[in-house]
Design an enzyme around this catalytic site. Structure first.
Site, PDB file in Angstrom:
ATOM      1  N   TYR A 120      -3.419   2.491   5.538  1.00  0.00           N
ATOM      2  CA  TYR A 120      -2.569   1.144   5.493  1.00  0.00           C
ATOM      3  C   TYR A 120      -3.553   0.535   4.555  1.00  0.00           C
ATOM      4  CZ  TYR A 120      -7.925   1.372   6.556  1.00  0.00           C
ATOM      5  OH  TYR A 120      -8.990   1.689   6.698  1.00  0.00           O
ATOM      6  N   LYS A 121      -3.901   0.821   2.908  1.00  0.00           N
ATOM      7  CA  LYS A 121      -4.313   0.050   2.121  1.00  0.00           C
ATOM      8  C   LYS A 121      -2.693   0.588   1.136  1.00  0.00           C
ATOM      9  CE  LYS A 121      -9.280   1.597   1.695  1.00  0.00           C
ATOM     10  NZ  LYS A 121      -9.494   0.035   3.142  1.00  0.00           N
ATOM     11  N   PHE A 139     -19.016   4.184   0.578  1.00  0.00           N
ATOM     12  CA  PHE A 139     -18.360   3.342   1.782  1.00  0.00           C
ATOM     13  C   PHE A 139     -19.196   4.117   3.353  1.00  0.00           C
ATOM     14  CE2 PHE A 139     -16.073   1.679   6.140  1.00  0.00           C
ATOM     15  CZ  PHE A 139     -16.267   0.876   5.069  1.00  0.00           C
ATOM     16  N   ASP A 199     -12.746  11.449  -0.528  1.00  0.00           N
ATOM     17  CA  ASP A 199     -12.371  10.202   0.105  1.00  0.00           C
ATOM     18  C   ASP A 199     -11.689   9.760  -1.005  1.00  0.00           C
ATOM     19  OD1 ASP A 199     -12.197   7.858   1.446  1.00  0.00           O
ATOM     20  OD2 ASP A 199     -13.897   7.939   1.941  1.00  0.00           O
ATOM     21  N   ARG A 237     -13.770  -8.993  -5.058  1.00  0.00           N
ATOM     22  CA  ARG A 237     -12.847  -8.151  -5.318  1.00  0.00           C
ATOM     23  C   ARG A 237     -11.372  -8.324  -5.417  1.00  0.00           C
ATOM     24  NH1 ARG A 237     -12.946  -2.854  -1.239  1.00  0.00           N
ATOM     25  NH2 ARG A 237     -12.153  -4.600   0.194  1.00  0.00           N
TER      26      ARG A 237
END
Length: 436
Positions: A249-250, A155, A224, A398
């Site tokens: 938050y995922k 990312f 990560d 996705r």
């Protein structure tokens, strides 16, 4: 590497697929609808869906970007705002346990990442925690270890922060493919920053193997976990991971901008030298001494005053994990993604999509990424028709599958709507029997 979506063999066979000898096979849509109903009926996680605020008009497959709201968050925040903040005010730092919340909530996350208590602290953003973890890892390395390995497909923020960490510590960054990290580590390697699951493709990387290889080379492993924690088993302690970071938050459903977490292996905590030594991590924070003396344990990962409203929203969101087995979560994740790929293969016009998510379970996270011409427009149309995924440039659709609330019927509906959208673009049709 893209993989063609095969129509020959379903991803996972079940007894519900059997056709009596001599019988006429049911049309694809009807067979898939029956299988979805059977799989949903046998799903041990099905009752957990009721712990979330969802609607049956939308198939939400973007939990890998923002998890759904849990039903316990609003009443908890209402109490925090009206009673703890509104009535108790400053007293809540002690009487409501605000001061110790970063470590207490960290201990709630710890079992989801395979960590013992006292090693996870919650606070700050993922980016800030990546910076703390990577700089601290490099500071623990000998000065002659001059390079930081970084996942070349990481990312972007992780890469930006690695470059900054390298400038700060006098090292250089060497990007390598995540799967080649083990082979790339050598006597010059101080640390490696690796994504457990690739955010574009959903590829799951070999955390135990890469960590072991880094240690054999004398380097530290920083992981990560943003796209893995809460979707599949993670064993930080057992696999000897040095430091790890992740967002909440995922798949942990903590809400937009929810604070991230930092894991520091117990054996390294005394050596953890944070590049952001704030008053909250001081051994005597209210002593207000001009010199910095770090506290003991995971508290060293704290910086400034905790973001209490979002931190306590996360605390309430974690209640949905009560009684949930991460093994059941992983089993359903694989079954969901298998079934979705099977539905796409059966219903979508041939040649329109290629999967960039590995077919092998050992290399798959909890999302399916499909390469598609005109992907941005396709995703806009899917969203307009009630199937919410997301798009990554230049051509990737996705679909994130959150096992706690995604149903097999949702996977089928998403594939059917995707088939409709692509079929309309080509003038082709697909079976319509058995639409759930």
């Amino acid at each position: 590497m893209s993989e063609p979506i095969s129509r020959a063999t379903p991803a996972r066979a079940t007894p519900a697929q059997a056709t009596p000898v001599g019988a006429t096979p049911a049309p694809a849509g009807e067979r898939l609808a029956r299988r979805a109903a059977t799989l949903d009926a046998g799903d041990p996680l099905a009752p957990v869906r009721d712990r979330f605020v969802l609607d049956d008009d939308t198939v939400y497959l973007d939990g890998n970007s923002l998890g759904a709201l849990s039903t316990g968050v609003l009443p908890r925040l209402t109490d925090v705002i009206t009673r703890e903040w509104g009535h108790l005010r400053i007293r809540s730092w002690e009487e409501s346990g605000w001061w110790t919340a970063p470590e207490r909530i960290g201990d709630r996350i710890a079992p989801l990442v395979g960590a013992g208590p006292g090693q996870v602290v919650v606070g700050d953003s993922t980016s800030v925690n990546v910076f703390k973890a990577l700089v601290a890892a490099v500071r623990m390395a000998p000065e002659d270890r001059t390079e930081i390995l970084v996942d070349a497909a990481t990312f972007p923020t992780d890469g930006y922060i690695a470059e900054s960490a390298a400038r700060l510590t006098g090292r250089t960054v060497r990007p390598v493919a995540a799967g080649e990290t083990a082979a790339a580590a050598g006597p010059r390697t101080a640390a490696a920053l690796v994504n457990h699951v690739d955010y574009r493709t959903g590829r799951l990387h070999d955390l135990p193997g890469i960590t072991s290889a880094l240690h054999a080379a004398g380097a530290l492993a920083v992981w990560d976990l943003c796209h893995s924690a809460g979707a599949l088993p993670v064993s930080l302690d057992a696999d000897g991971v040095d430091l790890a970071v992740g967002c909440t938050y995922k798949y942990l459903n903590g809400g937009p901008g929810a604070p991230a977490y930092l894991y520091v292996r117990r054996g390294l905590q005394a050596r953890f030298d944070s590049p952001l030594p704030g008053w909250n991590s001081h051994a005597d924070p209210f002593g207000m001494a001009p010199g910095y003396a770090p506290g003991e344990g995971a508290v060293r990962g704290r910086v400034g005053t905790p973001e209490m409203l979002s931190l306590l929203a996360l605390d309430a969101a974690l209640d949905v994990w009560d009684g949930v087995s991460i093994a059941d979560v992983r089993a359903k994740s694989l079954a969901l993604t298998d079934f979705f790929l099977e539905c796409v293969a059966a219903l979508v016009p041939a040649g329109r999509l290629q999967s960039v998510t590995p077919a092998a379970h050992a290399a798959r996270g909890s999302q399916v990424s499909l390469r598609c011409a005109g992907a941005a427009g396709v995703m806009r149309e899917l969203t307009a028709r009630g199937v919410v995924g997301d798009f990554r440039r230049p051509d990737v659709l996705r679909f994130g599958f959150t096992p706690l609330y995604t149903r097999f019927a949702d996977a089928l509906r998403a594939a059917r709507v995707l088939a409709d959208v692509l079929g309309e673009a080509t003038g082709e049709t697909h079976p319509t029997e058995g639409t759930p």
